[in-house]
Design an enzyme around this catalytic site. Structure first.
Site, PDB file in Angstrom:
ATOM      1  NE  ARG A  71      13.381   4.212  -2.769  1.00  0.00           N
ATOM      2  CZ  ARG A  71      13.656   5.092  -3.731  1.00  0.00           C
ATOM      3  NH1 ARG A  71      14.265   6.233  -3.412  1.00  0.00           N
ATOM      4  NH2 ARG A  71      13.322   4.861  -4.983  1.00  0.00           N
ATOM      5  CB  ILE A  80      -0.286  12.542   7.064  1.00  0.00           C
ATOM      6  CG1 ILE A  80      -0.346  11.648   5.822  1.00  0.00           C
ATOM      7  CG2 ILE A  80       0.948  13.440   6.992  1.00  0.00           C
ATOM      8  CD1 ILE A  80      -0.554  12.409   4.521  1.00  0.00           C
ATOM      9  CE1 TYR A 113       7.302   3.769  -1.892  1.00  0.00           C
ATOM     10  CE2 TYR A 113       7.301   5.976  -0.962  1.00  0.00           C
ATOM     11  CZ  TYR A 113       7.835   4.702  -1.033  1.00  0.00           C
ATOM     12  OH  TYR A 113       8.906   4.359  -0.231  1.00  0.00           O
ATOM     13  CB  THR A 156       5.417   0.812  -0.186  1.00  0.00           C
ATOM     14  OG1 THR A 156       6.708   0.649  -0.775  1.00  0.00           O
ATOM     15  CG2 THR A 156       5.430   2.005   0.757  1.00  0.00           C
ATOM     16  CG  PHE A 187       1.763 -23.876  46.302  1.00  0.00           C
ATOM     17  CD1 PHE A 187       0.654 -23.057  46.405  1.00  0.00           C
ATOM     18  CD2 PHE A 187       3.009 -23.363  46.669  1.00  0.00           C
ATOM     19  CE1 PHE A 187       0.770 -21.754  46.883  1.00  0.00           C
ATOM     20  CE2 PHE A 187       3.133 -22.073  47.143  1.00  0.00           C
ATOM     21  CZ  PHE A 187       2.008 -21.263  47.251  1.00  0.00           C
ATOM     22  CG  HIS A 212     -13.701 -12.841  37.447  1.00  0.00           C
ATOM     23  ND1 HIS A 212     -14.363 -12.968  38.637  1.00  0.00           N
ATOM     24  CD2 HIS A 212     -14.643 -13.009  36.482  1.00  0.00           C
ATOM     25  CE1 HIS A 212     -15.646 -13.215  38.417  1.00  0.00           C
ATOM     26  NE2 HIS A 212     -15.833 -13.241  37.117  1.00  0.00           N
ATOM     27  NE  ARG A 258      -9.546  -8.547  40.856  1.00  0.00           N
ATOM     28  CZ  ARG A 258      -8.839  -8.934  41.897  1.00  0.00           C
ATOM     29  NH1 ARG A 258      -7.700  -8.296  42.206  1.00  0.00           N
ATOM     30  NH2 ARG A 258      -9.235  -9.937  42.657  1.00  0.00           N
ATOM     31  CG  HIS A 259     -15.167  -9.274  41.359  1.00  0.00           C
ATOM     32  ND1 HIS A 259     -14.719  -9.245  42.662  1.00  0.00           N
ATOM     33  CD2 HIS A 259     -14.414 -10.221  40.745  1.00  0.00           C
ATOM     34  CE1 HIS A 259     -13.778 -10.129  42.846  1.00  0.00           C
ATOM     35  NE2 HIS A 259     -13.555 -10.746  41.696  1.00  0.00           N
ATOM     36  NE  ARG A 296     -15.421 -13.409  41.965  1.00  0.00           N
ATOM     37  CZ  ARG A 296     -15.522 -14.702  41.709  1.00  0.00           C
ATOM     38  NH1 ARG A 296     -16.620 -15.349  42.088  1.00  0.00           N
ATOM     39  NH2 ARG A 296     -14.549 -15.352  41.084  1.00  0.00           N
ATOM     40  CG  ASN A 310     -11.805 -10.877  46.526  1.00  0.00           C
ATOM     41  OD1 ASN A 310     -12.507 -10.098  45.890  1.00  0.00           O
ATOM     42  ND2 ASN A 310     -11.113 -11.846  45.941  1.00  0.00           N
ATOM     43  CD  GLU A 362     -10.382 -15.284  37.982  1.00  0.00           C
ATOM     44  OE1 GLU A 362     -10.077 -15.262  36.773  1.00  0.00           O
ATOM     45  OE2 GLU A 362      -9.891 -14.518  38.831  1.00  0.00           O
ATOM     46  N   GLY A 364       0.807  -1.218   0.000  1.00  0.00           N
ATOM     47  CA  GLY A 364       0.000   0.000   0.000  1.00  0.00           C
ATOM     48  C   GLY A 364       0.836   1.261   0.000  1.00  0.00           C
TER      49      GLY A 364
END
Length: 512
Positions: free
Chosen positions: A106, A172, A201, A133, A352, A395, A259-260, A309, A266, A330, A49
């Site tokens: 170029r 531009i 161009y 281009t 874990f 969440h 978030r909620h 929640r 929590n 969540e 383009g």
């Protein structure tokens, strides 16, 4: 360079002497081995383009999306190669077709960029976006010859066509006059010079032609999405690219994430579940409703998950219609739902430790990973790209994934993005990214952020624990019978009692 030679002709003359030819010959000699990645055949996406048609905007946005869904993508911008190679640019004359010295620069920059594209793909890259281009048939034939015929990659052209002078002038003024080419130059003079650059161009511009270039795969985007045509796209990756680019637009808008409000879980340090808001969470719901009313946003839509929640948090907002998305629920913690981190560490020490070692890819037993969550949220991203003003109430893990998309976070950082309670995150899309503001509403809440543990601590845990998948105690397996199913299950987490039955993914709630 011969007198009267075009830039594309000079490129073909220069190629045998360039390092790219050595890479091509090496590729022919060695062939291609197996690639252990998502995209077995590397792809090159080549932009097409005139200047100021949004090519770089599309290239950067596409790269951000593909990286977000796990496809290793990189943009190679030809303008940056030119600026690194020379500071010879003074005026639009640098782009005149009869400026042989500039033409040689170029052409070399183009081959340098293509060399880097091929080297990067050979080293394990998956999708390279060649942002240039590429406005002539001869140039595109050369790219096809190098990329497809000689290197064996897949090639897909994306052409951005814009004949709306207002859009061009806006592009531009917003981007081009502030580029390094015009540093210290008056904005009006920069605008005038850039318009003359475009004219150079236009003298040789040839749009992708269905008859003369019938062997190419490509799509054309007219006036930033007003119309789209697709020709011979092939394979999964190109299909996803087409679908994504069909959804983006440049209409000014604002996206709000929150978030909620603080929930009862929590307060207790528990993860997952479907608890109600705490007293302070209900105060936040009231404050959020006032905040939304003050913004006076036209055509605002409110999206929430199906969890109580989030529904309660958005319940006092009366200025906009609301939609419930299952995809915004969540992250499913599987057998660890409704436990605290301390309980998980004591009951399932190996899980874990494994999650701390690779939080993005770790999947809870009978639950989800962040990687799964990104896949689940892809339809949400597509719809967000189509919207104007939106407030999304969801969440912590979900917002981490959404923010990673808009702010271009890598996968390894995504699970540790800080998303505090009682805070509105305001995103304003700009040329090549988003402006982000964190607006804290003055209501106290617990801090649920768990920072990334030190590597030494993770390694210590990994060496001193056993896998519960191999040595699960009897009582934990009994608990798994009642574990919440994964997000693909039709009975996902059940439905809050105040919601009606629906067969669809999204339920529309009429504004009050």
């Amino acid at each position: 360079m011969a007198i009267g030679q075009t830039e594309d002709e000079y490129l073909r003359f220069l190629l045998p002497q360039h390092v790219l030819s050595c890479l091509i010959n090496k590729r022919k000699e060695q062939g291609r081995g197996e690639r252990a990645n998502y995209v077995n055949t590397p792809h090159v996406i080549a932009m097409v383009g005139l200047p100021a048609r949004g090519k770089t905007y599309i290239a950067k946005k596409l790269s951000r999306y593909l990286n977000w869904i796990g496809i290793n993508t990189k943009v190679f911008n030809l303008g940056e190669y030119r600026r690194h190679t020379t500071d010879a640019y003074k005026t639009h004359d640098f782009f005149r077709q009869d400026n042989e010295e500039a033409m040689a620069i170029r052409a070399k920059c183009c081959l340098d960029a293509l060399t880097d594209v091929c080297n990067w793909l050979e080293e394990g890259g998956e999708v390279a976006v060649f942002d240039a281009t590429n406005t002539t048939i001869d140039r595109r034939q050369l790219i096809h010859s190098i990329v497809t015929e000689q290197m064996g990659y897949k090639l897909f052209f994306v052409e951005s066509i814009c004949d709306d002078p207002k859009i061009v002038e806006s592009n531009i003024k917003e981007v081009k006059v502030n580029s390094p080419d015009y540093m210290g130059i008056d904005q009006e003079k920069a605008l005038e010079d850039f318009l003359k650059r475009i004219q150079h161009y236009q003298e040789r511009y040839e749009t992708l032609d269905e008859k003369r270039e019938k062997y190419l795969s490509y799509m054309k985007i007219f006036n930033t999405g007003e119309k789209i045509t697709v020709h011979k796209h092939e394979g999964h990756i190109q299909s996803r690219i087409v679908y994504y680019l069909m959804n983006i637009h440049i209409t000014p808008r604002t996206i709000y994430f929150t978030r909620h409000g603080e929930s009862e879980y929590n307060l207790n340090g528990k993860i997952g579940g479907d608890s109600s808001l705490s007293e302070r969470g209900r105060e936040y719901a009231e404050a959020l409703a006032k905040f939304v009313k003050q913004q006076k946003l036209p055509n605002l839509r409110i999206w929430t998950s199906w969890m109580k929640r989030t529904v309660q948090t958005a319940g006092m907002i009366t200025e906009a219609p609301q939609e419930r998305w299952r995809a915004l629920n969540e992250l499913d913690a599987g057998i660890c739902e409704e436990l605290t981190y301390e309980e998980i560490k004591a009951k399932y020490p190996q899980e874990f430790a494994a999650r701390d070692a690779n939080k993005f890819s770790y999947r809870y037993p009978r639950g989800e990973s962040y990687e799964d969550l990104v896949a689940r949220l892809e339809p949400v991203i597509m719809e967000l790209e189509r919207q104007t003003n939106v407030l999304v109430v969801c969440h912590q893990a979900v917002l981490r994934c959404l923010l990673a998309y808009f702010l271009d976070y890598p996968a390894e950082e995504l699970p540790y993005i800080k998303v505090p309670l009682h805070t509105v995150i305001k995103l304003t899309p700009i040329a090549y990214g988003c402006n982000v503001e964190y607006l804290h509403l003055p209501i106290s809440a617990v801090d649920t952020h768990r920072p990334k543990p030190p590597a030494a601590e993770v390694n210590s845990r990994k060496s001193s624990t056993m896998s519960i998948r191999d040595f699960a105690p009897v009582d934990s397996r009994q608990e798994q019978i009642n574990v919440v199913p994964g997000f693909l299950d039709d009975k996902f987490r059940g439905k809050p009692s105040d919601m009606s039955e629906t067969d669809g993914e999204v339920e529309l709630i009429a504004s009050r």
